[in-house]
Enzyme design. Structure first.
Site, PDB file in Angstrom:
ATOM      1  N   CYS A  49     148.292 -21.129 -24.763  1.00  0.00           N
ATOM      2  CA  CYS A  49     147.698 -21.371 -26.062  1.00  0.00           C
ATOM      3  C   CYS A  49     148.320 -22.491 -26.883  1.00  0.00           C
ATOM      4  O   CYS A  49     147.619 -23.369 -27.355  1.00  0.00           O
ATOM      5  CB  CYS A  49     147.692 -20.047 -26.795  1.00  0.00           C
TER       6      CYS A  49
ATOM      7  N   ASP B 204     141.095 -16.558 -28.739  1.00  0.00           N
ATOM      8  CA  ASP B 204     142.420 -16.584 -28.115  1.00  0.00           C
ATOM      9  C   ASP B 204     142.389 -15.769 -26.825  1.00  0.00           C
ATOM     10  O   ASP B 204     142.169 -14.557 -26.848  1.00  0.00           O
ATOM     11  CB  ASP B 204     143.440 -15.978 -29.090  1.00  0.00           C
ATOM     12  N   ASP B 205     142.564 -16.448 -25.687  1.00  0.00           N
ATOM     13  CA  ASP B 205     142.587 -15.793 -24.370  1.00  0.00           C
ATOM     14  C   ASP B 205     141.226 -15.219 -23.977  1.00  0.00           C
ATOM     15  O   ASP B 205     141.150 -14.200 -23.284  1.00  0.00           O
ATOM     16  CB  ASP B 205     143.627 -14.668 -24.320  1.00  0.00           C
TER      17      ASP B 205
ATOM     18  N   LYS C 290     145.255 -18.609 -36.785  1.00  0.00           N
ATOM     19  CA  LYS C 290     146.490 -18.840 -36.021  1.00  0.00           C
ATOM     20  C   LYS C 290     146.898 -20.307 -36.037  1.00  0.00           C
ATOM     21  O   LYS C 290     146.106 -21.196 -35.735  1.00  0.00           O
ATOM     22  CB  LYS C 290     146.271 -18.360 -34.586  1.00  0.00           C
TER      23      LYS C 290
ATOM     24  N   HIS D 216     150.626 -21.501 -34.815  1.00  0.00           N
ATOM     25  CA  HIS D 216     151.402 -21.531 -33.568  1.00  0.00           C
ATOM     26  C   HIS D 216     151.840 -22.935 -33.166  1.00  0.00           C
ATOM     27  O   HIS D 216     151.893 -23.278 -31.986  1.00  0.00           O
ATOM     28  CB  HIS D 216     150.596 -20.883 -32.426  1.00  0.00           C
TER      29      HIS D 216
ATOM     30  N   ASN E 274     142.337 -21.055 -23.978  1.00  0.00           N
ATOM     31  CA  ASN E 274     142.639 -21.081 -22.538  1.00  0.00           C
ATOM     32  C   ASN E 274     141.822 -19.986 -21.871  1.00  0.00           C
ATOM     33  O   ASN E 274     141.045 -19.282 -22.524  1.00  0.00           O
ATOM     34  CB  ASN E 274     144.139 -20.880 -22.263  1.00  0.00           C
TER      35      ASN E 274
ATOM     36  N   LYS F 225     144.751 -17.063 -17.426  1.00  0.00           N
ATOM     37  CA  LYS F 225     145.791 -17.635 -18.262  1.00  0.00           C
ATOM     38  C   LYS F 225     147.068 -17.861 -17.458  1.00  0.00           C
ATOM     39  O   LYS F 225     147.453 -17.036 -16.639  1.00  0.00           O
ATOM     40  CB  LYS F 225     146.070 -16.698 -19.432  1.00  0.00           C
TER      41      LYS F 225
END
Length: 440
Positions: free
Chosen positions: A55, A11-12, A114, A116, A268, A283
């Site tokens: 995301c 994530d990121d 996750k 989301h 991302n 991002k």
């Protein structure tokens, strides 16, 4: 024999945060030795992309294998704790997904990490093709309290709240390892599994395994704007890498590693403390740093060690690849936008071209990549870049090649016209106006 499939999503994570993408060693040593080993033993792509620079939209594309713009819930980051109870902001359960189609093809499916993509009772992993779910519904939580930005506890087993003490990255890694051990005998007997392992690392808040004492400090503001540093960020990646090493070892111990395709990526581009060199941006932006991400694939029985490729691809392509390898069939009413890369796994020197498109309401951005060329618009400014020669997007060739600029602009507009229009009331409910969206 169908391979087991494991989709690992950071994530990121920045493009150059990993050692195998040129990342520098930290004071404590190598940041990502286990991911680097997967790359050395398999395939590493240098020009792969995420479907979005944020995301949640990427996750819509990943699970549906289609451009995220086809679904209202995939507008830029509308899904947060305030959308609980919404019947529109989420992944509709009647939408065919990678796990639901793989389940039809005989796979056991599970998500650890996750989600989301909307909250129960209208949405949820168990309603969209996963047999099992352990993880968070929100976009981000505190790594120790497991609470979301609203202060609600956000760790679930299925759809039931679950309490578990521990640093979230370690908790997810342990659960993934246990899952592999639990499914191993069935997998050896012929029922393959599909495991989505979606970490929150290295997404904010900036907490390492040793930072339990700062948890109360960030509980009221998960953005943690006043905290963090590069060393802490790299340790978060290292904790994730350690968990991936444990997962690989479990596959090896259970004699499943050779028959398992592991794909690793990020949702991302990197954020505050990430390394995106040589790319610019990050991002939220459609510059290369916001959408170009690591792609590593490891499968001893299907990919030669030491393979690498500059094949262009997007998140939805790797999902389409997994569906293809698993023998799943797309639903005829939901044709895929993703393109299977199955041939690339065995012949990494072979490559193909097809245009890829993005749009983003933030600063009214649009982008298109076609071969070596990229069209980019930010606010009212248009750019044309030869990415093969200028990955940092510094030399704007729009004035020197107006015909190419016009052709790519028109191609983007023609593609955009095939996407559903943004509902008028959605712009109000999401807190921004229609003028912020790309205009046709």
């Amino acid at each position: 024999m169908k391979p087991n499939l494991i989709y690992i999503v950071a994530d990121d994570l920045g493009y150059a945060d990993l050692g195998c993408y040129g990342g520098r060693e930290a004071p404590f040593g190598a940041v990502s030795p286990h991911i680097d080993a997967l790359a050395a033993g398999g395939l590493r792509l240098t020009e792969g992309y995420a479907n979005s620079p944020v995301c949640s939209p990427t996750r819509f594309a990943m699970i549906t294998m289609r451009y995220q713009y086809r679904l209202r819930g995939a507008l830029e980051e509308p899904i947060n704790s305030r959308s609980k109870g919404s019947t529109t902001l989420g992944l509709p359960p009647d939408t065919p997904t990678l796990p639901s189609l793989l389940r039809e093809a005989g796979y056991h499916t599970a998500l650890v990490g996750k989600w989301h993509l909307g909250y129960p009772p209208a949405f949820g992993p168990l309603r969209s093709g996963y047999d099992e779910f352990f993880g968070i519904m929100a976009g981000g939580v505190d790594y120790f309290t497991h609470c979301s930005g609203s202060g609600d506890h956000d760790l679930y087993l299925g759809e039931e709240p679950h309490r578990e003490v521990g640093y979230l990255t370690d908790v997810l890694s342990a659960r993934a390892v246990d899952h592999v051990k639990h499914r191993a005998e069935r997998a050896r007997d012929g029922q393959p599994f599909f495991l989505s392992l979606h970490y929150t690392a290295p997404h904010w808040p900036w907490e390492t395994r040793d930072d339990a004492g700062i948890a109360p400090e960030v509980a009221a503001n998960l953005f943690h704007l006043h905290g963090g540093n590069v060393d802490r960020y790299r340790r978060m990646i290292h904790h994730m890498d350690e968990g991936i090493g444990q997962l690989v070892q479990a596959l090896r111990d259970e004699r499943l590693l050779d028959d398992t395709l592991i794909v690793f990526t990020s949702d991302n581009g990197g954020e505050r403390f990430s390394d995106n060199w040589p790319l610019v941006g990050g991002k939220m932006d459609l510059t290369e740093g916001g959408i170009r991400v690591p792609w590593v694939a490891h499968w001893p029985n299907g990919i030669a060690a030491g393979s690498h490729s500059d094949q262009h691809c997007m998140t939805m392509d790797w999902s389409a690849t997994m569906l293809d390898l698993g023998g799943g069939q797309p639903h005829p009413d939901f044709p895929l936008d993703g393109v299977s890369l199955r041939g690339l796994l065995q012949r990494p020197a072979d490559r193909f071209e097809r245009p890829m498109y993005w749009r983003m309401k933030h600063r009214r951005q649009r982008a298109m990549r076609d071969g070596r060329w990229k069209y980019l618009q930010v606010d009212e400014h248009e750019y044309l870049f030869d990415i093969a020669a200028d990955a940092r997007e510094r030399a704007n060739l729009a004035g020197r090649d107006p015909r190419r600029l016009q052709a790519m602009r028109e191609a983007w507009l023609a593609w955009d016209a095939t996407m559903p229009p943004i509902p008028a009331d959605a712009t109000v409910s999401l807190g921004y106006s229609a003028k912020d969206m790309p205009q046709r």
